[in-house]
Motif scaffolding. Sequence first.
Motif, PDB file in Angstrom:
ATOM      1  N   ASP A  87     -23.484  -2.729   6.822  1.00 17.17           N
ATOM      2  CA  ASP A  87     -24.609  -2.054   6.265  1.00 17.17           C
ATOM      3  C   ASP A  87     -26.172  -2.652   6.888  1.00 17.17           C
ATOM      4  O   ASP A  87     -26.371  -3.631   6.853  1.00 17.17           O
ATOM      5  CB  ASP A  87     -24.351  -2.778   4.581  1.00 17.17           C
ATOM      6  CG  ASP A  87     -25.547  -1.958   3.909  1.00 17.17           C
ATOM      7  OD1 ASP A  87     -25.482  -0.523   4.056  1.00 17.17           O
ATOM      8  OD2 ASP A  87     -26.396  -2.427   3.425  1.00 17.17           O
ATOM      9  N   GLY A  88     -26.642  -1.565   7.370  1.00 17.17           N
ATOM     10  CA  GLY A  88     -27.942  -2.055   8.134  1.00 17.17           C
ATOM     11  C   GLY A  88     -27.587  -1.697   9.737  1.00 17.17           C
ATOM     12  O   GLY A  88     -27.960  -2.552  10.615  1.00 17.17           O
ATOM     13  N   SER A  89     -26.885  -0.936   9.993  1.00 17.51           N
ATOM     14  CA  SER A  89     -26.482  -0.448  11.475  1.00 17.51           C
ATOM     15  C   SER A  89     -27.738  -0.634  12.324  1.00 17.51           C
ATOM     16  O   SER A  89     -27.951  -1.028  13.450  1.00 17.51           O
ATOM     17  CB  SER A  89     -25.494   0.717  11.478  1.00 17.51           C
ATOM     18  OG  SER A  89     -24.557   0.586  10.940  1.00 17.51           O
ATOM     19  N   ARG A 212     -24.492   5.929  -0.977  1.00 15.47           N
ATOM     20  CA  ARG A 212     -22.905   5.920  -1.145  1.00 15.47           C
ATOM     21  C   ARG A 212     -22.537   4.708  -1.894  1.00 15.47           C
ATOM     22  O   ARG A 212     -22.934   3.719  -1.861  1.00 15.47           O
ATOM     23  CB  ARG A 212     -22.361   6.095   0.251  1.00 15.47           C
ATOM     24  CG  ARG A 212     -22.485   7.560   0.749  1.00 15.47           C
ATOM     25  CD  ARG A 212     -23.059   7.651   2.300  1.00 15.47           C
ATOM     26  NE  ARG A 212     -23.631   6.623   2.364  1.00 15.47           N
ATOM     27  CZ  ARG A 212     -23.840   6.033   3.822  1.00 15.47           C
ATOM     28  NH1 ARG A 212     -23.220   6.489   4.690  1.00 15.47           N
ATOM     29  NH2 ARG A 212     -24.712   4.984   3.875  1.00 15.47           N
TER      30      ARG A 212
HETATM   31  C1  IPD Z   1     -27.649   1.968   5.403  1.00 15.80           C
HETATM   32  C2  IPD Z   1     -28.546   1.003   4.609  1.00 15.80           C
HETATM   33  C3  IPD Z   1     -29.981   1.298   4.400  1.00 15.80           C
HETATM   34  C4  IPD Z   1     -30.285   2.536   3.870  1.00 15.80           C
HETATM   35  C5  IPD Z   1     -29.236   3.748   4.487  1.00 15.80           C
HETATM   36  C6  IPD Z   1     -27.916   3.314   4.543  1.00 15.80           C
HETATM   37  P1  IPD Z   1     -25.557   1.841   6.830  1.00 15.80           P
HETATM   38  O1  IPD Z   1     -26.454   1.749   5.429  1.00 15.80           O
HETATM   39  O2  IPD Z   1     -28.021   0.631   3.596  1.00 15.80           O
HETATM   40  O3  IPD Z   1     -30.765   0.419   3.743  1.00 15.80           O
HETATM   41  O4  IPD Z   1     -31.671   3.147   3.930  1.00 15.80           O
HETATM   42  O5  IPD Z   1     -29.338   5.092   3.611  1.00 15.80           O
HETATM   43  O6  IPD Z   1     -27.057   4.277   5.255  1.00 15.80           O
HETATM   44  O7  IPD Z   1     -25.590   3.203   7.266  1.00 15.80           O
HETATM   45  O8  IPD Z   1     -26.318   0.975   7.762  1.00 15.80           O
HETATM   46  O9  IPD Z   1     -24.316   1.204   6.723  1.00 15.80           O
END
Ligand code: IPD
Length: 271
Positions: A87-89, A212
């Motif tokens: 989370d935070g890729s 999500r």
């Molecule tokens: C993201 C992170 C981010 C948010 C994005 C998400 P991911 O998750 O939670 O803070 O702004 O909407 O998609 O894609 O890096 O797992």
Amino acid sequence: MHLLPFLQELTQAVRETVADSVKNKHWKDIVKRKTTDLTWRVDCMAERRAIDFISSKKISARLVSEEAGTIDIGEEPEIVVILDPLDGSLNFTRSIPFCSVAAAAGPYNPDFNLKDIEAGVVTSIFNGETFYAEKGRGAFKNGQQLSIKPFTPKIDKPLLSLYVHGVGKTRYPYERLIASSKVRAIGSIALELCYIANSSLDAVLDLRGTLRVVDVAAGKIIVEEAGGTVKLIGEAMDRLFDVKKGLCMVAAKNEVLANRLSTTIGFEEEQ
Ligand code: IPD
Ligand code: CA
């Protein structure tokens, strides 16, 4: 089955894979362009590690994960695991040290809902801080129990993490919030929810409708077990196994603040 140690081991294993991924010269290759964001090779490596880990434990699980969607591992599922392997890729690919592995779980039932989650763990990739909670047993960070400090609205403006970008006009008039708050959007919703539990942030709002379940499942139980409130609206509430369905969220360190923020933007009225 005791879910907490299983989730702690799982997130630790995935964290190691993410940290090691940079040794692979393709770790930052873009493998998919989704409507709202990108998938990098490291996301897939992290998820693969999680699937292999669960399989190696000989646990039958329904896994709800960001890239793979909903898949069954083993025979009849005994548990449901909701996972964001990274989370935070975007932060990770830009060397911004704020990203995490987030996993939540509960005993399987075919109508599994977020309230069926019994344990959640969020591990920071960069510093290894681990936040975790079990239903009815409180929330912890690295073994220390978390109890949210009172918010004093007369003295401070609340420090919010606010997600409203990239979707055009949102359903909620968030401009009213900005005048009366200090605002961030740090880039890993799972970890930001833990920062409410930690009393670092006062609230996290995502009003885009693109959040999500994999982003919020683990953080939600951690916030609630620390004494905070998480309100969610959206189709994903009834269709948990569909990772594409989006949510809006108002999460805050207590119910009073959550209600105040919700009233300001008409969050309840939209339900
Ligand atoms: C993201 C992170 C981010 C948010 C994005 C998400 P991911 O998750 O939670 O803070 O702004 O909407 O998609 O894609 O890096 O797992
Ligand atoms: Ca992810």
